[in-house]
Write a protein that holds these residues in place. Sequence first.
Motif, PDB file in Angstrom:
ATOM      1  N   ARG A 184      -0.675   3.922  15.784  1.00 49.04           N
ATOM      2  CA  ARG A 184      -1.609   4.016  16.921  1.00 49.04           C
ATOM      3  C   ARG A 184      -3.009   3.552  16.520  1.00 49.04           C
ATOM      4  O   ARG A 184      -3.702   2.888  17.288  1.00 49.04           O
ATOM      5  CB  ARG A 184      -1.663   5.447  17.448  1.00 49.04           C
ATOM      6  N   GLU A 185      -3.416   3.919  15.318  1.00 49.45           N
ATOM      7  CA  GLU A 185      -4.725   3.511  14.811  1.00 49.45           C
ATOM      8  C   GLU A 185      -4.800   1.984  14.684  1.00 49.45           C
ATOM      9  O   GLU A 185      -5.784   1.360  15.082  1.00 49.45           O
ATOM     10  CB  GLU A 185      -4.968   4.171  13.456  1.00 49.45           C
ATOM     11  N   ILE A 186      -3.755   1.387  14.118  1.00 48.29           N
ATOM     12  CA  ILE A 186      -3.706  -0.075  13.974  1.00 48.29           C
ATOM     13  C   ILE A 186      -3.790  -0.736  15.349  1.00 48.29           C
ATOM     14  O   ILE A 186      -4.541  -1.688  15.557  1.00 48.29           O
ATOM     15  CB  ILE A 186      -2.414  -0.509  13.246  1.00 48.29           C
ATOM     16  N   ARG A 187      -3.027  -0.219  16.290  1.00 52.34           N
ATOM     17  CA  ARG A 187      -3.009  -0.761  17.648  1.00 52.34           C
ATOM     18  C   ARG A 187      -4.361  -0.618  18.338  1.00 52.34           C
ATOM     19  O   ARG A 187      -4.741  -1.465  19.146  1.00 52.34           O
ATOM     20  CB  ARG A 187      -1.938  -0.073  18.490  1.00 52.34           C
ATOM     21  N   GLY A 188      -5.084   0.435  18.020  1.00 62.81           N
ATOM     22  CA  GLY A 188      -6.394   0.641  18.619  1.00 62.81           C
ATOM     23  C   GLY A 188      -7.437  -0.347  18.135  1.00 62.81           C
ATOM     24  O   GLY A 188      -8.479  -0.512  18.765  1.00 62.81           O
TER      25      GLY A 188
ATOM     26  N   ALA B 147       0.870  -1.171   0.000  1.00 63.42           N
ATOM     27  CA  ALA B 147       0.000   0.000   0.000  1.00 63.42           C
ATOM     28  C   ALA B 147       0.906   1.220   0.000  1.00 63.42           C
ATOM     29  O   ALA B 147       1.898   1.266   0.727  1.00 63.42           O
ATOM     30  CB  ALA B 147      -0.899   0.004   1.227  1.00 63.42           C
ATOM     31  N   ALA B 148       0.568   2.215  -0.816  1.00 60.37           N
ATOM     32  CA  ALA B 148       1.403   3.415  -0.942  1.00 60.37           C
ATOM     33  C   ALA B 148       0.911   4.575  -0.091  1.00 60.37           C
ATOM     34  O   ALA B 148       1.607   5.578   0.042  1.00 60.37           O
ATOM     35  CB  ALA B 148       1.482   3.845  -2.403  1.00 60.37           C
ATOM     36  N   THR B 149      -0.270   4.434   0.488  1.00 57.23           N
ATOM     37  CA  THR B 149      -0.857   5.514   1.281  1.00 57.23           C
ATOM     38  C   THR B 149      -1.537   4.933   2.519  1.00 57.23           C
ATOM     39  O   THR B 149      -1.844   3.734   2.570  1.00 57.23           O
ATOM     40  CB  THR B 149      -1.910   6.298   0.478  1.00 57.23           C
ATOM     41  N   VAL B 150      -1.804   5.799   3.481  1.00 53.93           N
ATOM     42  CA  VAL B 150      -2.556   5.383   4.659  1.00 53.93           C
ATOM     43  C   VAL B 150      -3.957   4.930   4.241  1.00 53.93           C
ATOM     44  O   VAL B 150      -4.459   3.918   4.714  1.00 53.93           O
ATOM     45  CB  VAL B 150      -2.626   6.521   5.707  1.00 53.93           C
ATOM     46  N   ALA B 151      -4.585   5.670   3.337  1.00 52.61           N
ATOM     47  CA  ALA B 151      -5.940   5.316   2.887  1.00 52.61           C
ATOM     48  C   ALA B 151      -5.971   3.920   2.259  1.00 52.61           C
ATOM     49  O   ALA B 151      -6.866   3.118   2.545  1.00 52.61           O
ATOM     50  CB  ALA B 151      -6.451   6.354   1.892  1.00 52.61           C
ATOM     51  N   GLU B 152      -4.997   3.634   1.418  1.00 49.03           N
ATOM     52  CA  GLU B 152      -4.927   2.308   0.794  1.00 49.03           C
ATOM     53  C   GLU B 152      -4.666   1.232   1.848  1.00 49.03           C
ATOM     54  O   GLU B 152      -5.257   0.147   1.804  1.00 49.03           O
ATOM     55  CB  GLU B 152      -3.829   2.302  -0.268  1.00 49.03           C
ATOM     56  N   ALA B 153      -3.804   1.528   2.806  1.00 47.28           N
ATOM     57  CA  ALA B 153      -3.520   0.556   3.872  1.00 47.28           C
ATOM     58  C   ALA B 153      -4.764   0.280   4.709  1.00 47.28           C
ATOM     59  O   ALA B 153      -5.024  -0.873   5.074  1.00 47.28           O
ATOM     60  CB  ALA B 153      -2.384   1.073   4.744  1.00 47.28           C
ATOM     61  N   ARG B 154      -5.543   1.308   5.004  1.00 49.07           N
ATOM     62  CA  ARG B 154      -6.793   1.108   5.761  1.00 49.07           C
ATOM     63  C   ARG B 154      -7.717   0.140   5.033  1.00 49.07           C
ATOM     64  O   ARG B 154      -8.334  -0.732   5.649  1.00 49.07           O
ATOM     65  CB  ARG B 154      -7.523   2.436   5.955  1.00 49.07           C
ATOM     66  N   GLU B 155      -7.837   0.321   3.732  1.00 46.74           N
ATOM     67  CA  GLU B 155      -8.680  -0.590   2.932  1.00 46.74           C
ATOM     68  C   GLU B 155      -8.159  -2.024   2.997  1.00 46.74           C
ATOM     69  O   GLU B 155      -8.921  -2.957   3.194  1.00 46.74           O
ATOM     70  CB  GLU B 155      -8.748  -0.119   1.478  1.00 46.74           C
ATOM     71  N   ARG B 156      -6.860  -2.175   2.809  1.00 48.24           N
ATOM     72  CA  ARG B 156      -6.262  -3.517   2.827  1.00 48.24           C
ATOM     73  C   ARG B 156      -6.392  -4.171   4.196  1.00 48.24           C
ATOM     74  O   ARG B 156      -6.551  -5.381   4.302  1.00 48.24           O
ATOM     75  CB  ARG B 156      -4.812  -3.465   2.396  1.00 48.24           C
ATOM     76  N   LEU B 157      -6.325  -3.382   5.264  1.00 50.92           N
ATOM     77  CA  LEU B 157      -6.399  -3.937   6.612  1.00 50.92           C
ATOM     78  C   LEU B 157      -7.800  -4.382   7.007  1.00 50.92           C
ATOM     79  O   LEU B 157      -8.003  -4.853   8.128  1.00 50.92           O
ATOM     80  CB  LEU B 157      -5.836  -2.941   7.630  1.00 50.92           C
ATOM     81  N   LYS B 158      -8.743  -4.289   6.083  1.00 49.70           N
ATOM     82  CA  LYS B 158     -10.059  -4.894   6.321  1.00 49.70           C
ATOM     83  C   LYS B 158      -9.939  -6.409   6.280  1.00 49.70           C
ATOM     84  O   LYS B 158     -10.798  -7.119   6.788  1.00 49.70           O
ATOM     85  CB  LYS B 158     -11.083  -4.380   5.311  1.00 49.70           C
ATOM     86  N   LYS B 159      -8.826  -6.898   5.670  1.00 53.34           N
ATOM     87  CA  LYS B 159      -8.479  -8.320   5.691  1.00 53.34           C
ATOM     88  C   LYS B 159      -7.414  -8.515   6.772  1.00 53.34           C
ATOM     89  O   LYS B 159      -6.676  -7.587   7.083  1.00 53.34           O
ATOM     90  CB  LYS B 159      -7.888  -8.771   4.345  1.00 53.34           C
ATOM     91  N   PRO B 160      -7.318  -9.729   7.330  1.00 53.96           N
ATOM     92  CA  PRO B 160      -6.298  -9.950   8.368  1.00 53.96           C
ATOM     93  C   PRO B 160      -4.890 -10.090   7.786  1.00 53.96           C
ATOM     94  O   PRO B 160      -4.694 -10.696   6.738  1.00 53.96           O
ATOM     95  CB  PRO B 160      -6.746 -11.258   9.025  1.00 53.96           C
ATOM     96  N   TYR B 161      -3.939  -9.509   8.477  1.00 50.33           N
ATOM     97  CA  TYR B 161      -2.517  -9.647   8.154  1.00 50.33           C
ATOM     98  C   TYR B 161      -1.793 -10.086   9.417  1.00 50.33           C
ATOM     99  O   TYR B 161      -2.175  -9.700  10.526  1.00 50.33           O
ATOM    100  CB  TYR B 161      -1.932  -8.318   7.660  1.00 50.33           C
ATOM    101  N   GLN B 162      -0.716 -10.842   9.236  1.00 53.81           N
ATOM    102  CA  GLN B 162       0.077 -11.287  10.375  1.00 53.81           C
ATOM    103  C   GLN B 162       1.140 -10.260  10.771  1.00 53.81           C
ATOM    104  O   GLN B 162       1.685 -10.326  11.863  1.00 53.81           O
ATOM    105  CB  GLN B 162       0.748 -12.631  10.078  1.00 53.81           C
ATOM    106  N   LEU B 163       1.421  -9.287   9.869  1.00 52.84           N
ATOM    107  CA  LEU B 163       2.421  -8.267  10.147  1.00 52.84           C
ATOM    108  C   LEU B 163       2.214  -7.084   9.215  1.00 52.84           C
ATOM    109  O   LEU B 163       1.890  -7.267   8.039  1.00 52.84           O
ATOM    110  CB  LEU B 163       3.834  -8.835   9.922  1.00 52.84           C
ATOM    111  N   VAL B 164       2.438  -5.875   9.741  1.00 55.18           N
ATOM    112  CA  VAL B 164       2.449  -4.661   8.935  1.00 55.18           C
ATOM    113  C   VAL B 164       3.858  -4.072   9.023  1.00 55.18           C
ATOM    114  O   VAL B 164       4.379  -3.869  10.122  1.00 55.18           O
ATOM    115  CB  VAL B 164       1.420  -3.625   9.424  1.00 55.18           C
ATOM    116  N   ILE B 165       4.472  -3.835   7.862  1.00 55.42           N
ATOM    117  CA  ILE B 165       5.751  -3.148   7.777  1.00 55.42           C
ATOM    118  C   ILE B 165       5.429  -1.740   7.305  1.00 55.42           C
ATOM    119  O   ILE B 165       4.868  -1.561   6.226  1.00 55.42           O
ATOM    120  CB  ILE B 165       6.712  -3.874   6.809  1.00 55.42           C
ATOM    121  N   LEU B 166       5.763  -0.745   8.121  1.00 57.49           N
ATOM    122  CA  LEU B 166       5.210   0.596   7.962  1.00 57.49           C
ATOM    123  C   LEU B 166       6.296   1.656   7.871  1.00 57.49           C
ATOM    124  O   LEU B 166       7.224   1.668   8.686  1.00 57.49           O
ATOM    125  CB  LEU B 166       4.299   0.871   9.165  1.00 57.49           C
ATOM    126  N   ASP B 167       6.166   2.553   6.895  1.00 56.04           N
ATOM    127  CA  ASP B 167       7.034   3.717   6.784  1.00 56.04           C
ATOM    128  C   ASP B 167       6.433   4.846   7.621  1.00 56.04           C
ATOM    129  O   ASP B 167       5.214   4.912   7.805  1.00 56.04           O
ATOM    130  CB  ASP B 167       7.145   4.141   5.318  1.00 56.04           C
TER     131      ASP B 167
END
Length: 104
Positions: free
Chosen positions: A65-69, A32-52
Motif C-alpha cells: 500500500r505504501e509503494i502504491r501511495g 532487500a531483507a527488510t521493509v526499511a532496507e527496501a524503502r532505502e532502495r526504492l529511492k531509486k527507480p525500479y521497474q518491478l518489486v517482488i515482495l514477500d
Amino acid sequence: MMQRLLVVEDDAISCNGVKTFLEGKGYCVDCAATVAEARERLKKPYQLVILDCNLPDGNGITFCREIRGKGNTPVIFLTANDTEQDMIEGFLAGCDDYVAKPFS
C-alpha cells in the motif's frame, strides 16, 4: 536499458535463487531483507518489486500500500501465504500479481 528489479525477501536462499534466475534473463536485480532496507532502495527507480508478505520489520501487504501511495511501480507478491484470503488482501493492497510458494 537494463530493467531494474527489487526483490524484498528476508530468506537469503530464496532471494538469491530469484536474483540468480532473473539476472540470467538479463535483469538487474537488487535484494532487500527488510521493509526499511527496501524503502532505502526504492529511492531509486525500479521497474518491478517482488515482495514477500512476511518480513522481520513489517508486513508486505502494508508495504505494498505504501509503494502504491507513492507511484505506480508494479508489485508481485511471492510468498508462502497461500490462502484465498491472503491473495485477496494482496490484490486489495494493489499488487499486480500474487504467486504462492512453492512455485515451479
